[in-house]
Structure formats: C-alpha cells, structure tokens
Design a protein around this motif. Sequence first.
Motif, PDB file in Angstrom:
ATOM      1  N   PHE A   1     -38.099  25.290  15.076  1.00  0.00           N
ATOM      2  CA  PHE A   1     -37.435  24.154  14.915  1.00  0.00           C
ATOM      3  C   PHE A   1     -36.829  23.995  13.314  1.00  0.00           C
ATOM      4  O   PHE A   1     -35.706  23.331  13.274  1.00  0.00           O
ATOM      5  CB  PHE A   1     -38.579  23.087  15.067  1.00  0.00           C
ATOM      6  N   ASP A   2     -37.530  24.330  12.392  1.00  0.00           N
ATOM      7  CA  ASP A   2     -37.044  24.267  11.047  1.00  0.00           C
ATOM      8  C   ASP A   2     -35.612  24.981  10.872  1.00  0.00           C
ATOM      9  O   ASP A   2     -34.712  24.529  10.356  1.00  0.00           O
ATOM     10  CB  ASP A   2     -38.067  24.806  10.025  1.00  0.00           C
ATOM     11  N   ASN A   3     -35.456  26.202  11.714  1.00  0.00           N
ATOM     12  CA  ASN A   3     -34.238  27.009  11.550  1.00  0.00           C
ATOM     13  C   ASN A   3     -33.146  26.255  12.147  1.00  0.00           C
ATOM     14  O   ASN A   3     -31.934  26.257  11.714  1.00  0.00           O
ATOM     15  CB  ASN A   3     -34.579  28.383  12.052  1.00  0.00           C
ATOM     16  N   TYR A   4     -33.607  25.577  13.365  1.00  0.00           N
ATOM     17  CA  TYR A   4     -32.471  24.797  13.874  1.00  0.00           C
ATOM     18  C   TYR A   4     -32.082  23.909  13.255  1.00  0.00           C
ATOM     19  O   TYR A   4     -30.887  23.480  13.300  1.00  0.00           O
ATOM     20  CB  TYR A   4     -33.221  24.422  15.402  1.00  0.00           C
ATOM     21  N   ILE A   5     -32.912  22.911  12.786  1.00  0.00           N
ATOM     22  CA  ILE A   5     -32.506  21.798  11.778  1.00  0.00           C
ATOM     23  C   ILE A   5     -31.726  22.152  10.758  1.00  0.00           C
ATOM     24  O   ILE A   5     -30.578  21.707  10.304  1.00  0.00           O
ATOM     25  CB  ILE A   5     -33.693  21.128  11.224  1.00  0.00           C
ATOM     26  N   GLU A   6     -31.830  23.322  10.110  1.00  0.00           N
ATOM     27  CA  GLU A   6     -31.494  23.901   8.864  1.00  0.00           C
ATOM     28  C   GLU A   6     -29.795  24.452   9.358  1.00  0.00           C
ATOM     29  O   GLU A   6     -28.744  23.985   8.672  1.00  0.00           O
ATOM     30  CB  GLU A   6     -32.064  25.013   8.220  1.00  0.00           C
ATOM     31  N   GLU A   7     -29.664  25.039  10.461  1.00  0.00           N
ATOM     32  CA  GLU A   7     -28.520  25.662  10.900  1.00  0.00           C
ATOM     33  C   GLU A   7     -27.509  24.399  11.287  1.00  0.00           C
ATOM     34  O   GLU A   7     -26.371  24.539  11.110  1.00  0.00           O
ATOM     35  CB  GLU A   7     -28.681  26.414  12.247  1.00  0.00           C
ATOM     36  N   LYS A   8     -28.078  23.174  11.949  1.00  0.00           N
ATOM     37  CA  LYS A   8     -27.551  22.168  12.193  1.00  0.00           C
ATOM     38  C   LYS A   8     -27.034  21.174  10.914  1.00  0.00           C
ATOM     39  O   LYS A   8     -25.937  20.812  11.036  1.00  0.00           O
ATOM     40  CB  LYS A   8     -28.221  21.110  13.223  1.00  0.00           C
ATOM     41  N   LYS A   9     -27.750  21.553  10.007  1.00  0.00           N
ATOM     42  CA  LYS A   9     -27.200  20.722   8.718  1.00  0.00           C
ATOM     43  C   LYS A   9     -26.240  21.425   7.831  1.00  0.00           C
ATOM     44  O   LYS A   9     -25.295  20.810   7.605  1.00  0.00           O
ATOM     45  CB  LYS A   9     -28.587  20.654   7.752  1.00  0.00           C
ATOM     46  N   VAL A  10     -26.270  22.731   7.815  1.00  0.00           N
ATOM     47  CA  VAL A  10     -25.145  23.752   7.622  1.00  0.00           C
ATOM     48  C   VAL A  10     -23.970  23.715   8.209  1.00  0.00           C
ATOM     49  O   VAL A  10     -22.692  23.145   7.760  1.00  0.00           O
ATOM     50  CB  VAL A  10     -25.683  25.063   7.484  1.00  0.00           C
ATOM     51  N   LYS A  11     -24.151  23.553   9.517  1.00  0.00           N
ATOM     52  CA  LYS A  11     -22.956  23.393  10.425  1.00  0.00           C
ATOM     53  C   LYS A  11     -22.238  21.769  10.087  1.00  0.00           C
ATOM     54  O   LYS A  11     -21.080  21.724  10.066  1.00  0.00           O
ATOM     55  CB  LYS A  11     -23.178  23.291  11.852  1.00  0.00           C
ATOM     56  N   ASN A  12     -23.000  20.787  10.143  1.00  0.00           N
ATOM     57  CA  ASN A  12     -22.243  19.615   9.764  1.00  0.00           C
ATOM     58  C   ASN A  12     -21.863  19.347   8.348  1.00  0.00           C
ATOM     59  O   ASN A  12     -20.667  18.888   8.290  1.00  0.00           O
ATOM     60  CB  ASN A  12     -23.503  18.500   9.894  1.00  0.00           C
ATOM     61  N   GLU A  13     -22.364  20.261   7.440  1.00  0.00           N
ATOM     62  CA  GLU A  13     -21.693  20.182   6.079  1.00  0.00           C
ATOM     63  C   GLU A  13     -20.432  20.829   6.033  1.00  0.00           C
ATOM     64  O   GLU A  13     -19.451  20.504   5.399  1.00  0.00           O
ATOM     65  CB  GLU A  13     -22.789  20.933   5.114  1.00  0.00           C
ATOM     66  N   LYS A  14     -20.381  22.067   6.904  1.00  0.00           N
ATOM     67  CA  LYS A  14     -18.894  22.701   6.907  1.00  0.00           C
ATOM     68  C   LYS A  14     -18.048  21.817   7.749  1.00  0.00           C
ATOM     69  O   LYS A  14     -16.919  21.984   7.244  1.00  0.00           O
ATOM     70  CB  LYS A  14     -19.259  24.113   7.865  1.00  0.00           C
ATOM     71  N   ILE A  15     -18.379  21.347   8.641  1.00  0.00           N
ATOM     72  CA  ILE A  15     -17.442  20.239   9.566  1.00  0.00           C
ATOM     73  C   ILE A  15     -17.179  19.223   8.335  1.00  0.00           C
ATOM     74  O   ILE A  15     -15.595  19.006   8.417  1.00  0.00           O
ATOM     75  CB  ILE A  15     -18.247  19.553  10.640  1.00  0.00           C
ATOM     76  N   ASN A  16     -18.009  18.502   7.709  1.00  0.00           N
ATOM     77  CA  ASN A  16     -17.331  17.412   6.884  1.00  0.00           C
ATOM     78  C   ASN A  16     -16.580  17.969   5.737  1.00  0.00           C
ATOM     79  O   ASN A  16     -15.587  17.511   5.380  1.00  0.00           O
ATOM     80  CB  ASN A  16     -18.670  16.859   6.129  1.00  0.00           C
ATOM     81  N   SER A  17     -16.936  19.299   5.273  1.00  0.00           N
ATOM     82  CA  SER A  17     -15.623  19.827   4.334  1.00  0.00           C
ATOM     83  C   SER A  17     -14.615  20.088   4.840  1.00  0.00           C
ATOM     84  O   SER A  17     -13.591  19.743   4.162  1.00  0.00           O
ATOM     85  CB  SER A  17     -16.547  21.076   3.765  1.00  0.00           C
ATOM     86  N   LEU A  18     -14.478  20.377   6.222  1.00  0.00           N
ATOM     87  CA  LEU A  18     -13.223  20.816   6.685  1.00  0.00           C
ATOM     88  C   LEU A  18     -12.388  19.525   6.889  1.00  0.00           C
ATOM     89  O   LEU A  18     -11.129  19.600   6.745  1.00  0.00           O
ATOM     90  CB  LEU A  18     -13.418  21.524   8.029  1.00  0.00           C
ATOM     91  N   MET A  19     -13.047  18.496   6.994  1.00  0.00           N
ATOM     92  CA  MET A  19     -12.403  17.326   7.417  1.00  0.00           C
ATOM     93  C   MET A  19     -12.095  16.355   6.163  1.00  0.00           C
ATOM     94  O   MET A  19     -11.485  15.293   6.363  1.00  0.00           O
ATOM     95  CB  MET A  19     -13.085  16.354   8.227  1.00  0.00           C
ATOM     96  N   SER A  20     -12.399  16.783   5.096  1.00  0.00           N
ATOM     97  CA  SER A  20     -12.564  15.888   3.858  1.00  0.00           C
ATOM     98  C   SER A  20     -11.252  16.131   2.632  1.00  0.00           C
ATOM     99  O   SER A  20     -10.702  15.515   2.107  1.00  0.00           O
ATOM    100  CB  SER A  20     -13.592  16.200   2.934  1.00  0.00           C
ATOM    101  N   ASN A  21     -10.366  17.286   3.351  1.00  0.00           N
ATOM    102  CA  ASN A  21      -9.112  17.536   2.635  1.00  0.00           C
ATOM    103  C   ASN A  21      -8.396  18.368   3.467  1.00  0.00           C
ATOM    104  O   ASN A  21      -8.605  18.492   4.536  1.00  0.00           O
ATOM    105  CB  ASN A  21      -9.462  18.386   1.231  1.00  0.00           C
ATOM    106  N   THR A  22      -7.041  18.641   2.905  1.00  0.00           N
ATOM    107  CA  THR A  22      -6.056  19.244   3.674  1.00  0.00           C
ATOM    108  C   THR A  22      -6.000  20.712   3.974  1.00  0.00           C
ATOM    109  O   THR A  22      -5.115  21.450   4.484  1.00  0.00           O
ATOM    110  CB  THR A  22      -4.586  18.776   3.287  1.00  0.00           C
ATOM    111  N   SER A  23      -6.824  21.570   3.147  1.00  0.00           N
ATOM    112  CA  SER A  23      -6.984  22.820   2.936  1.00  0.00           C
ATOM    113  C   SER A  23      -6.952  23.694   4.278  1.00  0.00           C
ATOM    114  O   SER A  23      -6.099  24.563   4.390  1.00  0.00           O
ATOM    115  CB  SER A  23      -8.132  23.238   2.222  1.00  0.00           C
ATOM    116  N   TYR A  24      -7.683  23.252   5.338  1.00  0.00           N
ATOM    117  CA  TYR A  24      -7.733  23.841   6.406  1.00  0.00           C
ATOM    118  C   TYR A  24      -6.273  23.819   7.360  1.00  0.00           C
ATOM    119  O   TYR A  24      -5.870  24.697   7.812  1.00  0.00           O
ATOM    120  CB  TYR A  24      -8.677  23.374   7.402  1.00  0.00           C
TER     121      TYR A  24
END
Length: 212
Positions: free
Chosen positions: A24-47
């Motif tokens: 469960f802890d690994n799942y929560i951490e993976e979900k957190k990392v995934k959401n952080e990556k998504i937010n980063s991709l959507m925060s600027n025009t780099s992608y």
Amino acid sequence: MDAATKILKEMKTPKEKAKIKKWFDNYIEEKKVKNEKINSLMSNTSYLDWLSNFTKDKNRFCDNDWLYFPERINDTDKENVGNLSLFYLGIKKYANENYIYPIPCKFGNYYKIILNEVGFEIGILIGQGTVFFCKKVSIDNEQEFIDFNDIMVGNKQERVDQINASLEALSNMVLTTYESGVPIESIVETLENTIKEITSPKEDNSKSLVRK
C-alpha cells in the motif's frame, strides 16, 4: 478450511499485514510520483515543444512504436515518448474538470490540443493492450481545440459554473422526486428516455470549446 477462509486467516498474521502495508505504501508513493510528473508536464510548454520538434519528420506516432527497436531512438526521445500516456492523463484531467469530452475514434478516443498555431491529437487506443498516440493535425477551426495555455494556468472554461449549477439543480430535483415516493426505477427510466429523446435525432460528436 476452504481457500478463501485460509487466505483471510493468513492476511491477519503480522507477516502478511506488513506485506500489505508495504504494498500500500509503495502504491501511494508511485501514485504521488506519477501525479507530480503529470503536473510537471502540464505546467510548461517543454513537452509540446518537444512534440513539435519530434514530429517534424513524422505526422503520427504511438508510444509502442520503438518497443522492439529501442536502438532506433535516443534516450531523451525514448523518455518523452514514454511520457505520452501521462500527457494524455493530464489533458484528460483538465478536460473532465471543464466538461470537455474526448472525440471517439475506432478503439479509443482523443483530445485536440493547440499551442502557438500548432495542433495535435493526443489519444488512447484500447485493444489487446493500451496504446497512446500523437498526431499532428491542421487547424481548420480553433474552437475544436483545447488551448494548452488554458491548461497551464488552470483557466476555467466559460460555462463551467453554469453547468455545475444546472447539475446540482438536477441532482436536487432527483432527490426531491425520490423522497416524495417515486420509485427509483421510474426515475431512472424517465431519465434514460429523456436522454434518448435528446440524442436520437442527431448525435453530434464534434465538441466545440467556448473560451473566455
């Protein structure tokens, strides 16, 4: 002791409890990392800048095109191709919050994105597996596209508040009708029949966006 009872009993042991907690802890951490990556991709025009450059010699690609030929793509492009699924999810999140629905296609759907007069279809195909795709497209009608600038700053589309208010009113009306004694089955049937009346004459799949 049947299999289900045995499994439930084993889940109560300290060893199994620790294993479940770790998962469960690994799942929560993976979900957190995934959401952080998504937010980063959507925060600027780099992608999108990368997409514009990457598609100079191709109009379309899928994220599994180099699955069996990894040597044909450099590490940076490989990582960005792998991020296409996260980019789609970021677009989907914004679209859901603004009542913008994907355009259906065979085996999947896609969203139209625009930035600096460059348009893309970012979509998903579901078959034996799940594949994400990007297609560069011409811009005939900007109203069919989501402006990526709106996504970056979290710009709410013009009719969102009105839609929220209407849906809340509809929900309250359904609750009042049910509480007055109308069977839930009758409410469901009436809503389904009403929706059929709305959609049956002519179903228009093209989604035009209204911007501020």
